[in-house]
Structure formats: structure tokens, C-alpha cells
Design a protein around this motif. Structure first.
Motif, mmCIF file in Angstrom:
data_model
loop_
_atom_site.group_PDB
_atom_site.id
_atom_site.type_symbol
_atom_site.label_atom_id
_atom_site.label_comp_id
_atom_site.label_asym_id
_atom_site.label_seq_id
_atom_site.Cartn_x
_atom_site.Cartn_y
_atom_site.Cartn_z
ATOM 1 N N LEU A 44 0.841 -1.183 0.000
ATOM 2 C CA LEU A 44 0.000 0.000 0.000
ATOM 3 C C LEU A 44 0.888 1.250 0.000
ATOM 4 C CD1 LEU A 44 -2.720 -1.198 2.543
ATOM 5 C CD2 LEU A 44 -2.445 -1.750 0.117
ATOM 6 N N PHE A 45 0.285 2.402 0.201
ATOM 7 C CA PHE A 45 0.995 3.674 0.044
ATOM 8 C C PHE A 45 2.283 3.737 0.863
ATOM 9 C CE2 PHE A 45 1.642 7.979 1.841
ATOM 10 C CZ PHE A 45 2.050 8.622 0.694
ATOM 11 N N MET A 46 2.185 3.441 2.167
ATOM 12 C CA MET A 46 3.368 3.575 3.032
ATOM 13 C C MET A 46 4.431 2.536 2.666
ATOM 14 S SD MET A 46 2.872 6.115 5.244
ATOM 15 C CE MET A 46 3.452 5.921 6.930
ATOM 16 N N GLY A 47 3.998 1.308 2.399
ATOM 17 C CA GLY A 47 4.947 0.267 2.036
ATOM 18 C C GLY A 47 5.627 0.546 0.718
ATOM 19 N N ASN A 48 4.859 0.992 -0.257
ATOM 20 C CA ASN A 48 5.442 1.288 -1.564
ATOM 21 C C ASN A 48 6.396 2.479 -1.482
ATOM 22 O OD1 ASN A 48 5.537 0.953 -4.545
ATOM 23 N ND2 ASN A 48 4.658 3.018 -4.500
ATOM 24 N N ARG A 49 6.054 3.467 -0.676
ATOM 25 C CA ARG A 49 6.923 4.639 -0.546
ATOM 26 C C ARG A 49 8.287 4.238 0.024
ATOM 27 N NH1 ARG A 49 5.985 10.171 -0.707
ATOM 28 N NH2 ARG A 49 7.319 11.416 0.668
ATOM 29 N N THR A 50 8.264 3.320 0.991
ATOM 30 C CA THR A 50 9.516 2.860 1.583
ATOM 31 C C THR A 50 10.324 2.009 0.616
ATOM 32 O OG1 THR A 50 8.762 2.979 3.878
ATOM 33 C CG2 THR A 50 10.458 1.365 3.385
ATOM 34 N N THR A 51 9.674 1.070 -0.070
ATOM 35 C CA THR A 51 10.432 0.221 -0.997
ATOM 36 C C THR A 51 10.991 1.036 -2.159
ATOM 37 O OG1 THR A 51 8.350 -0.430 -2.087
ATOM 38 C CG2 THR A 51 9.231 -1.921 -0.420
ATOM 39 N N GLN A 52 10.283 2.089 -2.574
ATOM 40 C CA GLN A 52 10.816 2.949 -3.627
ATOM 41 C C GLN A 52 12.078 3.664 -3.145
ATOM 42 O OE1 GLN A 52 9.888 3.275 -6.815
ATOM 43 N NE2 GLN A 52 8.298 1.732 -6.541
ATOM 44 N N LYS A 53 12.092 4.076 -1.872
ATOM 45 C CA LYS A 53 13.301 4.714 -1.332
ATOM 46 C C LYS A 53 14.458 3.726 -1.285
ATOM 47 C CE LYS A 53 11.532 8.555 1.445
ATOM 48 N NZ LYS A 53 11.638 9.231 2.751
ATOM 49 N N ILE A 54 14.164 2.493 -0.887
ATOM 50 C CA ILE A 54 15.208 1.468 -0.858
ATOM 51 C C ILE A 54 15.759 1.240 -2.260
ATOM 52 C CG2 ILE A 54 15.651 -0.984 -0.440
ATOM 53 C CD1 ILE A 54 13.533 -0.797 1.823
ATOM 54 N N MET A 55 14.852 1.115 -3.233
ATOM 55 C CA MET A 55 15.292 0.889 -4.609
ATOM 56 C C MET A 55 16.111 2.064 -5.128
ATOM 57 S SD MET A 55 12.233 -1.181 -6.556
ATOM 58 C CE MET A 55 10.780 -0.491 -5.762
ATOM 59 N N ASN A 56 15.779 3.269 -4.729
ATOM 60 C CA ASN A 56 16.557 4.433 -5.166
ATOM 61 C C ASN A 56 17.982 4.377 -4.624
ATOM 62 O OD1 ASN A 56 14.513 5.576 -6.672
ATOM 63 N ND2 ASN A 56 13.765 6.878 -5.008
#
Length: 603
Positions: A44-56
Motif C-alpha cells: 500500500l501507500f506507506m509500504g510502496n513509498r519505503t520500498t521505492q526509497k530502498i530501490m533508489n
């Protein structure tokens, strides 16, 4: 500006009934993930926001050493047949057919696809080295999905592959990945270990795992806190305390002793008044020779005309009585062949004795591993140099004294076969070893020529000679980083993430949204911090302060600003989630306060 009142953050007061580990419970409760099916999760929003930061973070560090690709998840069977892994991967691989009946699979990893690109496009050593990576969804038909994101059937992985002309080039590419991984995990705020590891189905000469200690882990890691030695259980070694051998009786020749009904190591040791450390444990196994089909257990199959029949070969292991055999070390010792325990009739055929009284005497053992006409005798290195041991006499109700490896029986080979136990001495410095459960977050492999040879990836070297590429493979589990971070930093109220990967660095809590001064101050503070480059969430919901504080503690945001009654004094409360420490900060200096935290790497 991100306003909590406008976002979908479905927090829960209770964890799902089937959640066992902290990260699973908390990621669901915090509204990061929701389960769609067994081992299948929606972010969801919070989980995706965190995984996107990790991927960056992963992408930024990998871009320093390599080039990003994006490869198909859907792979044709023939590529995996070329490498031999279509069969090796077994039921772990998702397989399907297209409308024409062609076999396909969902990629678990992409060695085959990358090697296919390399063999078609690389022609000369002048094009080397190459490092190619991708961040992509992988699929594994996990038989027992559990632990939330720890054991799943669909996951995001950063996988990278290096192509070099020689071993020195591979060494350099491998070190680049090692260093990049350290930078990635440092930036993600993880406390991790780099350990020597077993290559498993990936193959290759060397591999290292990046591991995070946690009770939720399913891997066992052996480590030394004094010298930083670390290895997984499949590779770990230790120094053993010297054991005093038994005294010689009579002429020192093998001496049968009557041990009626005494079958186990403990029973025999007690009966004879010796330590299990002076006993030999005999494990009778069968290995499958390569290329030979094995019948299912309990079944036989008549070979077709001209077809070789199923072939198995005896391999017998000798261990110190108090030691446990490590299956992965055994697999390494027998070259990765399948191993199974002997059945009763096989034991009787080789030893002429029932189980419980087996030993090494009276059998013509193979002199080396290449001698395929005789059974193999592997002796654990802990028994090398020992004398006057006690083992089975290959005779019911009897054991034998004065067994000496290399004396009255000769091993085919000595091998490290045992599992290390906690408290044994570190092989490097002698300090006591510890054993912990851990989660793997990354793994790097020196593949060597495993894929380039089988798939024909060759280039011309400096002398114009065609040579196989030497390869490396390097993986990072994106969700594993998130899970490990939650496992490392949680309490009964929720968790906190390192600022670099948290969905927001700061949550500004308006304690009373109906109070005009509190409401406007909250918006001004959130706006100022956002303008200064911070990721800010404004909790502007019409909820009681207690509800907002509980949610803020739950969802992983490392800092909270409470905007309350102290605004009349020009003051805000800043709470650090990890320590619960609260400090008063002037509204006029709130931006400078957080800039100072960032400079000190606290945020």
C-alpha cells in the motif's frame, strides 16, 4: 504537502492471527502491506513509498559500478535447459505453457537471460568488463510461505551479473559489488554481517551473504565478536579442544567388546564408561551417480533395452560421537550428488550387521573419490589424528576398541562434515563462537564458468583465442531490507525506520485541529520542513491526540513533532521514536534543529 486526512493509511490495533514474527505483525498493522494470497502481498501507500526509497538507494550505488537493464520475467524453457537448471530447480519454479504448447517459466533469477545477451553481443576482450543489473519482480513457488515478507512467492530483487576475461577481472568485479553492497546497507541503516556462504544451486567458487541477526531469521550464522569471523552454518568451522585419547589395552589391536542391546552413542558410552568424544558415530548413506536415474523409494523400474539401470553408491561417514553431520557440507564433499540414508537391506548387504553396530573394519574402501568400484569412507576432520576410538564391530551386540583412522582402517578422504556448536573456539582468534538466527538481505557469488561454458558465451582474448567469459552474480532482496529494518527496530507500540528509507522522516501532529493557532502552526511547520527538503507528513485528522500519537508510533516514522498548547510560548515538542526522548524546540528554529540532526546523520 502530504496530509494524513487525505491518505490511505489503514492502521490496525491487532495483528493478523497467523502473523508470527514482529515484522509481519507490524507491517500489516501499520498499513504497509496486505495479503492477497499465500506468499503474495500488496504494497500500500506507506509500504510502496519505503520500498521505492530502498530501490533508489540501491540504484544510486549500482549505477556507480554498472548499467541498469530490465529483463522479461517470462522465460522460455530452452534457456534453462541449456544451463541444466530447468530440472535442478524442480517444483520451486513456476512453469506454464503458452497457447501453442511451448514450455515457459517465471524467472527466479536471470543468469540464463543475461548470459544469452552476452553470448550474442560480446565478441572481444575489449568489450570487457561488463556489469549489468536490474531491479525486477521474481517468482518462486515457495512450499511453505510464512513470516510475512520473509518467505514469499513473488518478490522484488536487485540482481546483477558481471562478465570478465579472467579470474583477476572477476576478483575486481566481485570486490566492487562487495563494496557497493556495504554502502547500500549502511545507507539503509542496517546492522549487518558479511559471512562466508555456500553457493548452493547457483554454483561457483566463492560466495558471501549479507545477514542481519533477528529471531525471525531461518538461517543460522556462526560469528565471533572479537575478530568479526562470520560464516553460515554450512561453511562455519571452529577449533576444537583437545580430547585425551583412551589408553591402549593389551597389544593395541582391535578388541571386540560385548555390548548387548547398546545401540546409541550415549548408551554405548555409558555402558563402557567413556565419553561420547571417544566414540565413532557411523552414518550409512547412498549417493546417486551423475546421469543415472534413481527409482522412487520402494519402487523398481526395468530399464529399457540398451538403457543403463539405476545406480547408487555407498558412502559411509564417520563422525565424533557428540558431533552432528551437516547435510550441506556432506553435499559439498560428494560433489553435489543426491544423498539419502541407506535402507535396511542395503546396510545388511554392506556391513553384514544390523544398524546400531556399524563400523569401518572389514570393508574394502575406495582409495580415492574417483574409484567407483568400491564404497566411499569419509571421515570427519575432527577424527583425523585420533587413536583408540570405539565404534561398531559390524556384529550384533558388539563394539570394537582401538580404532585408529589411517591405522587399522583407511579413509577414502577426510572432510569437514560437522556442524559447529555455540561456545566452540573461533578458528581465527580462539574466542567463543556464538550462533544466531539471521535473515539474508544480499548474496554475492563468483559463478566462474558454470553458465558461460554450458551456454557458449565466448569472446576472443588478447591473443585472438576464443575463451569462455568468467561470471559473477549478485542479489539483494528489496523487501528483505524493509523486513530486516523492522526486525531490528521495534517495540510493543510499533517500529521505527532509518530516515533514509522511512516513508516520511517527520510526522507533524496537530494535537487539536479545531484550535486555529495549533492548526495553522502545524501547517506552517510542515511547510517549512518540506521546503527545506525533508519528507514530512502532516497529521491533520480530527482525532484525539492519543490516537494520533499511537498511529505515529506504529508506522515507522523516526521523528514526531507535537504541536500543542506550548505554541503560545513559541515552542514545539520533538520526539525521537527510537529513544522516546522529547526535547522542546522553538518554532523559529525548528528547521535548523532538523538540519542539525541531518548533519549529524541522525536524520
Amino acid at each position: 504537502m502530504h496530509r494524513w486526512s487525505q491518505l490511505f493509511i489503514p492502521t490496525l490495533r491487532e495483528a493478523p492471527a497467523d502473523a508470527e514474527v514482529a515484522s509481519h505483525k507490524l507491517l500489516v498493522r501499520a498499513g504497509y502491506i496486505r495479503q492477497l494470497g499465500a506468499g503474495i502481498y500488496s504494497f500500500l501507500f506507506m509500504g510502496n513509498r519505503t520500498t521505492q526509497k530502498i530501490m533508489n538507494i540501491v540504484r544510486q550505488e549500482m549505477d556507480k559500478i554498472g548499467q541498469e537493464f530490465y529483463l522479461p520475467a517470462l522465460n522460455p524453457r530452452d534457456l534453462w535447459e541449456e544451463s541444466g537448471r530447468w530440472t535442478i530447480m524442480g517444483e520451486n519454479m513456476f512453469r506454464l505453457k503458452d497457447r501453442k504448447g511451448a514450455d515457459l517459466c517465471l524467472g527466479m533469477t536471470h543468469e540464463e537471460v543475461m548470459t544469452d545477451i552476452a553470448r550474442k553481443e560480446l565478441r572481444s576482450y575489449k568489450q570487457l568488463p561488463q556489469i549489468w543489473y536490474q531491479i525486477q519482480t521474481k517468482f518462486r513457488d515457495e512450499p511453505r510461505p510464512k513470516g510475512g515478507l520473509l518467505r514469499v512467492r513473488q518478490f522484488i530483487m536487485k540482481d546483477a551479473y558481471s562478465f570478465d576475461i579472467d579470474a583477476a577481472g572477476l576478483d575486481a568485479s566481485y570486490q566492487k559489488h562487495h563494496d557497493a553492497y556495504c554502502r547500500i546497507f549502511d545507507r539503509c541503516g542496517l546492522k549487518y554481517m558479511v559471512i562466508e556462504a555456500h553457493s548452493g544451486a547457483m554454483g561457483g567458487s566463492k560466495s558471501q551473504e549479507f545477514m542481519v541477526r533477528t529471531p525471525a531469521g531461518e538461517d543460522l550464522v556462526v560469528s565471533c565478536e572479537k575478530c568479526n569471523y562470520a560464516a553460515n552454518m554450512e561453511k562455519a568451522t571452529s577449533k576444537l579442544e583437545l580430547v585425551e585419547d583412551l589408553k591402549t589395552e593389551g597389544d593395541g589391536q582391535p578388541l571386540e567388546v560385548h555390548t548387548p542391546g547398546q545401540k546409541t552413542i550415549e548408551d554405548v558410552a555409558r555402558f563402557l564408561g567413556v565419553s561420547p568424544k571417544n566414540k565413532i558415530k557411523t552414518l550409512a548413506m547412498m549417493i546417486s551417480e551423475p546421469g543415472k536415474e534413481q527409482p522412487e523409494k520402494g519402487k523398481t523400474r526395468t530399464p529399457a533395452k540398451g538403457e543403463p539401470g539405476p545406480v547408487s553408491r555407498a558412502v559411509v561417514l564417520l563422525m565424533r560421537g557428540d558431533h552432528q553431520m551437516n547435510e550441506t557440507k556432506l553435499s559439498t564433499a560428494v560433489g553435489g550428488k543426491d544423498v539419502r540414508p541407506m535402507e535396511e537391506e542395503e546396510i545388511l548387504a554392506l556391513f553384514k550387521s544390523p544398524a546400531g553396530y556399524l563400523g569401518p573394519l572389514g570393508i574394502d574402501w575406495a582409495k580415492d573419490m574417483n574409484d567407483s568400484t568400491k564404497p566411499i569412507l569419509l571421515v570427519d576432520k575432527a577424527l583425523e589424528g585420533r587413536t583408540n576410538l570405539i565404534g561398531g564391530a559390524n556384529k550384533e551386540d558388539y563394539h570394537v576398541k582401538h580404532l585408529t583412522p589411517g591405522g587399522n582402517f583407511h579413509p577414502t578422504a577426510y572432510a569437514d562434515l560437522r556442524s559447529v556448536t555455540a561456545g566452540e573456539d573461533c578458528p581465527n582468534c580462539g574466542a567463543p563462537l556464538r550462533i544466531d538466527t539471521a535473515v539474508e538481505i544480499g548474496h554475492i557469488f563468483k559463478l566462474g564458468y558454470k553458465y558461460s561454458e554450458s551456454m557458449g558465451a565466448r569472446v576472443l582474448d588478447r591473443n585472438g583465442k576464443e575463451v569462455a567469459l568468467i561470471m559473477g552474480s549478485y542479489g539483494i532482496g528489496i523487501e528483505r531490507i524493509l523486513t530486516a529494518a523492522v526486525e531490528q527496530s521495534n517495540d510493543e507500540n510499533g517500529f521505527w525506520l532509518p530516515p533514509s528509507i522511512a516513508p516520511f522522516e517527520v510526522v507533524v501532529v496537530s494535537t487539536n485541529s479545531k484550535d486555529e493557532l495549533i492548526r495553522t502552526t502545524s501547517e506552517e511547520v510542515a511547510g517549512q520542513l518540506e521546503a527545506a527538503g525533508f519528507d514530512v507528513l502532516l497529521d491533520d485528522r480530527d482525532e484525539r491526540p492519543g490516537v494520533k500519537f499511537k498511529d505515529a508510533d506504529l508506522v515507522g516514522i523516526p521523528f514526531r513533532i507535537n504541536v500543542g498548547k506550548k505554541v503560545t510560548e513559541g515552542t514545539l515538542e520533538v520526539v525521537q521514536r527510537s529513544t522516546r526522548q522529547t526535547v522542546d524546540v522553538k518554532i523559529s528554529t525548528i528547521t535548523e534543529h532538523f538540519q542539525g540532526l541531518r548533519a549529524s546523520q541522525s536524520i
